[in-house]
Design an enzyme around this catalytic site. Structure first.
Site, PDB file in Angstrom:
ATOM      1  N   LEU A  11      10.893 -20.185  -3.635  1.00  0.00           N
ATOM      2  CA  LEU A  11       9.788 -19.444  -3.033  1.00  0.00           C
ATOM      3  C   LEU A  11       8.507 -19.538  -3.881  1.00  0.00           C
ATOM      4  O   LEU A  11       8.584 -19.505  -5.112  1.00  0.00           O
ATOM      5  CB  LEU A  11      10.203 -17.971  -2.948  1.00  0.00           C
ATOM      6  CG  LEU A  11       9.117 -17.015  -2.458  1.00  0.00           C
ATOM      7  CD1 LEU A  11       9.314 -16.717  -0.982  1.00  0.00           C
ATOM      8  CD2 LEU A  11       9.135 -15.716  -3.228  1.00  0.00           C
ATOM      9  N   ASP A  33       0.818  -1.216   0.000  1.00  0.00           N
ATOM     10  CA  ASP A  33       0.000   0.000   0.000  1.00  0.00           C
ATOM     11  C   ASP A  33       0.855   1.270   0.000  1.00  0.00           C
ATOM     12  O   ASP A  33       2.004   1.266   0.417  1.00  0.00           O
ATOM     13  CB  ASP A  33      -0.915  -0.021   1.237  1.00  0.00           C
ATOM     14  CG  ASP A  33      -2.070   0.947   1.088  1.00  0.00           C
ATOM     15  OD1 ASP A  33      -2.373   1.360  -0.052  1.00  0.00           O
ATOM     16  OD2 ASP A  33      -2.671   1.306   2.122  1.00  0.00           O
ATOM     17  N   HIS A  61       2.257   3.413  -8.808  1.00  0.00           N
ATOM     18  CA  HIS A  61       1.976   1.990  -9.031  1.00  0.00           C
ATOM     19  C   HIS A  61       3.131   1.333  -9.782  1.00  0.00           C
ATOM     20  O   HIS A  61       3.506   0.205  -9.499  1.00  0.00           O
ATOM     21  CB  HIS A  61       0.673   1.819  -9.824  1.00  0.00           C
ATOM     22  CG  HIS A  61      -0.544   2.260  -9.050  1.00  0.00           C
ATOM     23  ND1 HIS A  61      -0.756   1.888  -7.742  1.00  0.00           N
ATOM     24  CD2 HIS A  61      -1.613   3.030  -9.403  1.00  0.00           C
ATOM     25  CE1 HIS A  61      -1.900   2.427  -7.325  1.00  0.00           C
ATOM     26  NE2 HIS A  61      -2.439   3.128  -8.304  1.00  0.00           N
TER      27      HIS A  61
END
Ligand code: IPE
Ligand code: IPE
Ligand code: MG
Length: 254
Positions: free
Chosen positions: A142, A31, A48
């Site tokens: 991962l 965020d 963004h």
């Protein structure tokens, strides 16, 4: 055993992590992109874009220290409320991010999965998502779970509907519905509970992320906006996690 994994800049102080106590499943609410851009007098979209660039570094950093699953919130079921132009730019950015980074992630043995109501996205994006999942599906490093068109309540309702249908069909009994059963039927079925939740940018809420899976997660907040987040920030969060005492409702161990 203490393993020094990172030198903190600019001083020579180091962040030491205990190798046996690395959180298995870490979740991040990415965020603050808009506020980051605003601070710099830039359009939100630039925030963004900067945020998407940061994600790559964090994925590699998480893999290096031995985190098994990283679940990141990229677009919520509520984010459709934003102006149409921002929504379409975000969708375009997700597409671009995948096209640009997928082979690099694949080289690093990262497995990519998507969680959320993927069928609610454009066919083009669904196809790119399917390709990314299939290319990386046998990777053993991962697992990056990208939450796109994800809402915790939406996930629970969808799972409840599937369970109800199975009961109607006679393939599931009401007694079969246990906490473990629900956990293993959510979008996150493989990794289940979150150990550590990270939220940057000075908001202290869940925003409908992983409601079930966060039941006993440790929360860590930072004032940094997501585009300013670095590998060092991740290490700080993990170091803080290692000092927490997780009791799960029980008593402190002697
Ligand atoms: C997070 O950044 C990205 C998404 C929600 C898609 P924001 O766009 O929410 O940034 P702020 O919260 O307005 O700063
Ligand atoms: C949460 O951030 C969703 C993502 C980061 C993708 P928001 O910016 O949408 O959350 P609120 O609206 O501040 O709660
Ligand atoms: Mg926000």
């Amino acid at each position: 055993m203490l393993k020094t994994l990172f030198k903190r800049k600019p001083s020579s102080e180091t962040i030491s992590l205990e190798a046996q106590n690395i959180p298995r499943h870490v979740a991040i609410i990415m965020d603050g992109n808009g506020r980051w851009a605003k601070q710099r007098g830039l359009p939100r979209f630039m925030g963004h874009r900067a945020g998407a660039d940061v994600l790559k570094q964090i994925v590699l950093g998480a893999d290096e220290i031995g985190i098994k699953a990283l679940t990141v919130y990229g677009f919520s079921t509520e984010n459709w409320k934003r102006p149409e132009q921002e929504v379409s730019l975000l969708m375009e950015l997700i597409k671009e991010y995948l096209q640009k980074n997928i082979s690099h992630m694949h080289e690093h043995n990262v497995r990519i999965r998507f969680i959320g109501y993927i069928q609610g996205l454009s066919q083009e994006l669904q196809d790119i998502i399917a390709d990314a999942e299939s290319l990386t599906k046998n990777n053993t490093g991962l697992t990056l779970q990208l939450a796109i068109n994800y809402g915790g309540r939406d996930e629970i309702v969808r799972t409840m509907r599937i369970m109800a249908q199975s009961v109607v069909d006679g393939t599931l009994t009401i007694d079969d519905i246990t906490e473990d059963y629900v956990t293993s039927h959510l979008f996150t079925k493989e990794f289940g509970d979150v150990d550590l939740l990270i939220r940057p940018s000075r908001d202290y809420r869940i925003s409908n992320f992983l409601l079930w899976q966060l039941a006993y997660a440790e929360f860590w907040f930072t004032d940094l906006h997501w585009p300013d987040f670095t590998k060092e920030t991740l290490l700080e969060a993990v170091a803080a996690y290692q000092h927490r005492e997780r009791r799960f409702g029980g008593l402190q161990e002697e």
